[in-house]
Design a protein around this motif. Structure first.
Motif, PDB file in Angstrom:
ATOM      1  N   ARG A 194       0.820  -1.210   0.000  1.00 15.81           N
ATOM      2  CA  ARG A 194       0.000   0.000   0.000  1.00 15.81           C
ATOM      3  C   ARG A 194       0.854   1.259   0.000  1.00 15.81           C
ATOM      4  O   ARG A 194       0.544   2.221  -0.692  1.00 15.81           O
ATOM      5  CB  ARG A 194      -0.890   0.014   1.244  1.00 15.81           C
ATOM      6  CG  ARG A 194      -2.281  -0.301   0.942  1.00 15.81           C
ATOM      7  CD  ARG A 194      -3.162  -0.014   2.112  1.00 15.81           C
ATOM      8  NE  ARG A 194      -4.264  -0.947   1.997  1.00 15.81           N
ATOM      9  CZ  ARG A 194      -5.037  -1.319   2.956  1.00 15.81           C
ATOM     10  NH1 ARG A 194      -4.837  -0.865   4.166  1.00 15.81           N
ATOM     11  NH2 ARG A 194      -6.009  -2.152   2.737  1.00 15.81           N
ATOM     12  N   LEU A 195       1.910   1.242   0.798  1.00 11.95           N
ATOM     13  CA  LEU A 195       2.807   2.402   0.861  1.00 11.95           C
ATOM     14  C   LEU A 195       3.463   2.650  -0.492  1.00 11.95           C
ATOM     15  O   LEU A 195       3.543   3.791  -0.955  1.00 11.95           O
ATOM     16  CB  LEU A 195       3.867   2.194   1.945  1.00 11.95           C
ATOM     17  CG  LEU A 195       4.868   3.335   2.120  1.00 11.95           C
ATOM     18  CD1 LEU A 195       4.144   4.603   2.555  1.00 11.95           C
ATOM     19  CD2 LEU A 195       5.927   2.950   3.121  1.00 11.95           C
ATOM     20  N   ARG A 196       3.910   1.595  -1.119  1.00 11.44           N
ATOM     21  CA  ARG A 196       4.530   1.736  -2.439  1.00 11.44           C
ATOM     22  C   ARG A 196       3.527   2.222  -3.474  1.00 11.44           C
ATOM     23  O   ARG A 196       3.844   3.059  -4.330  1.00 11.44           O
ATOM     24  CB  ARG A 196       5.150   0.419  -2.894  1.00 11.44           C
ATOM     25  CG  ARG A 196       6.413   0.098  -2.163  1.00 11.44           C
ATOM     26  CD  ARG A 196       7.069  -1.129  -2.703  1.00 11.44           C
ATOM     27  NE  ARG A 196       8.260  -1.426  -1.929  1.00 11.44           N
ATOM     28  CZ  ARG A 196       8.951  -2.534  -2.043  1.00 11.44           C
ATOM     29  NH1 ARG A 196       8.565  -3.458  -2.906  1.00 11.44           N
ATOM     30  NH2 ARG A 196      10.025  -2.736  -1.323  1.00 11.44           N
ATOM     31  N   ALA A 197       2.306   1.713  -3.418  1.00 10.08           N
ATOM     32  CA  ALA A 197       1.273   2.150  -4.358  1.00 10.08           C
ATOM     33  C   ALA A 197       0.949   3.628  -4.130  1.00 10.08           C
ATOM     34  O   ALA A 197       0.782   4.396  -5.087  1.00 10.08           O
ATOM     35  CB  ALA A 197       0.022   1.296  -4.208  1.00 10.08           C
ATOM     36  N   TRP A 198       0.838   4.035  -2.874  1.00  9.09           N
ATOM     37  CA  TRP A 198       0.558   5.426  -2.539  1.00  9.09           C
ATOM     38  C   TRP A 198       1.702   6.329  -3.002  1.00  9.09           C
ATOM     39  O   TRP A 198       1.476   7.388  -3.586  1.00  9.09           O
ATOM     40  CB  TRP A 198       0.324   5.542  -1.029  1.00  9.09           C
ATOM     41  CG  TRP A 198       0.001   6.924  -0.569  1.00  9.09           C
ATOM     42  CD1 TRP A 198       0.798   7.732   0.160  1.00  9.09           C
ATOM     43  CD2 TRP A 198      -1.175   7.680  -0.824  1.00  9.09           C
ATOM     44  NE1 TRP A 198       0.204   8.934   0.393  1.00  9.09           N
ATOM     45  CE2 TRP A 198      -1.031   8.925  -0.214  1.00  9.09           C
ATOM     46  CE3 TRP A 198      -2.349   7.419  -1.517  1.00  9.09           C
ATOM     47  CZ2 TRP A 198      -1.994   9.911  -0.265  1.00  9.09           C
ATOM     48  CZ3 TRP A 198      -3.318   8.409  -1.564  1.00  9.09           C
ATOM     49  CH2 TRP A 198      -3.127   9.629  -0.943  1.00  9.09           C
ATOM     50  N   THR A 199       2.919   5.899  -2.761  1.00  5.60           N
ATOM     51  CA  THR A 199       4.086   6.666  -3.175  1.00  5.60           C
ATOM     52  C   THR A 199       4.131   6.791  -4.702  1.00  5.60           C
ATOM     53  O   THR A 199       4.417   7.863  -5.242  1.00  5.60           O
ATOM     54  CB  THR A 199       5.379   6.003  -2.665  1.00  5.60           C
ATOM     55  OG1 THR A 199       5.283   5.839  -1.261  1.00  5.60           O
ATOM     56  CG2 THR A 199       6.591   6.828  -3.005  1.00  5.60           C
ATOM     57  N   MET A 200       3.832   5.707  -5.390  1.00  3.42           N
ATOM     58  CA  MET A 200       3.834   5.725  -6.857  1.00  3.42           C
ATOM     59  C   MET A 200       2.747   6.663  -7.378  1.00  3.42           C
ATOM     60  O   MET A 200       2.979   7.434  -8.325  1.00  3.42           O
ATOM     61  CB  MET A 200       3.623   4.317  -7.418  1.00  3.42           C
ATOM     62  CG  MET A 200       3.690   4.257  -8.926  1.00  3.42           C
ATOM     63  SD  MET A 200       5.262   4.750  -9.617  1.00  3.42           S
ATOM     64  CE  MET A 200       6.252   3.351  -9.221  1.00  3.42           C
ATOM     65  N   ALA A 201       1.572   6.638  -6.766  1.00  7.74           N
ATOM     66  CA  ALA A 201       0.487   7.516  -7.191  1.00  7.74           C
ATOM     67  C   ALA A 201       0.885   8.989  -6.999  1.00  7.74           C
ATOM     68  O   ALA A 201       0.654   9.822  -7.878  1.00  7.74           O
ATOM     69  CB  ALA A 201      -0.781   7.198  -6.423  1.00  7.74           C
ATOM     70  N   LEU A 202       1.473   9.317  -5.866  1.00 10.04           N
ATOM     71  CA  LEU A 202       1.919  10.690  -5.622  1.00 10.04           C
ATOM     72  C   LEU A 202       2.997  11.104  -6.618  1.00 10.04           C
ATOM     73  O   LEU A 202       2.995  12.230  -7.117  1.00 10.04           O
ATOM     74  CB  LEU A 202       2.436  10.833  -4.193  1.00 10.04           C
ATOM     75  CG  LEU A 202       1.372  10.840  -3.103  1.00 10.04           C
ATOM     76  CD1 LEU A 202       2.038  10.866  -1.730  1.00 10.04           C
ATOM     77  CD2 LEU A 202       0.445  12.016  -3.266  1.00 10.04           C
ATOM     78  N   LEU A 203       3.911  10.207  -6.896  1.00 10.55           N
ATOM     79  CA  LEU A 203       4.976  10.506  -7.846  1.00 10.55           C
ATOM     80  C   LEU A 203       4.408  10.769  -9.243  1.00 10.55           C
ATOM     81  O   LEU A 203       4.806  11.730  -9.914  1.00 10.55           O
ATOM     82  CB  LEU A 203       5.975   9.346  -7.895  1.00 10.55           C
ATOM     83  CG  LEU A 203       7.105   9.495  -8.903  1.00 10.55           C
ATOM     84  CD1 LEU A 203       8.016  10.637  -8.477  1.00 10.55           C
ATOM     85  CD2 LEU A 203       7.883   8.200  -9.007  1.00 10.55           C
ATOM     86  N   LEU A 204       3.473   9.945  -9.679  1.00 12.45           N
ATOM     87  CA  LEU A 204       2.887  10.128 -11.009  1.00 12.45           C
ATOM     88  C   LEU A 204       2.080  11.419 -11.091  1.00 12.45           C
ATOM     89  O   LEU A 204       2.129  12.135 -12.102  1.00 12.45           O
ATOM     90  CB  LEU A 204       2.013   8.929 -11.365  1.00 12.45           C
ATOM     91  CG  LEU A 204       2.765   7.630 -11.634  1.00 12.45           C
ATOM     92  CD1 LEU A 204       1.784   6.489 -11.828  1.00 12.45           C
ATOM     93  CD2 LEU A 204       3.678   7.765 -12.821  1.00 12.45           C
ATOM     94  N   MET A 205       1.350  11.752 -10.036  1.00 16.87           N
ATOM     95  CA  MET A 205       0.584  13.002 -10.046  1.00 16.87           C
ATOM     96  C   MET A 205       1.505  14.223 -10.060  1.00 16.87           C
ATOM     97  O   MET A 205       1.265  15.185 -10.775  1.00 16.87           O
ATOM     98  CB  MET A 205      -0.345  13.057  -8.832  1.00 16.87           C
ATOM     99  CG  MET A 205      -1.562  12.176  -8.987  1.00 16.87           C
ATOM    100  SD  MET A 205      -2.760  12.446  -7.686  1.00 16.87           S
ATOM    101  CE  MET A 205      -2.035  11.511  -6.351  1.00 16.87           C
TER     102      MET A 205
END
Length: 72
Positions: A5-16
């Motif tokens: 979940r942390l990695r997915a959240w981090t990836m989403a923030l990075l892409l945005m």
């Protein structure tokens, strides 16, 4: 599970954030060509005759480039 979940959240923030930074206007760096380039002119026929042919061709091509890019 928490790491995924942390990695997915981090990836989403990075892409945005990378999507937003692409919209920013780039800063102007250096000098524009037309701000400092000028055509080269000869004063009289004697200067033209004294200038070697390869140099005259470079001047002609440079002046044509200036005319094309700067619209003069």
């Amino acid at each position: 599970m928490c790491r995924i979940r942390l990695r997915a959240w981090t990836m989403a923030l990075l892409l945005m954030s990378s999507g937003v930074t692409g919209c920013a206007a780039p800063a102007k760096v250096g000098v524009e060509f037309c701000e400092h380039a000028r055509p080269i002119y000869f004063d009289d026929v004697g200067q033209v005759e004294a200038t070697p042919a390869p140099i005259r061709r470079q001047i002609r091509d440079g002046n044509a480039t200036w005319r094309t890019l700067c619209g003069a």
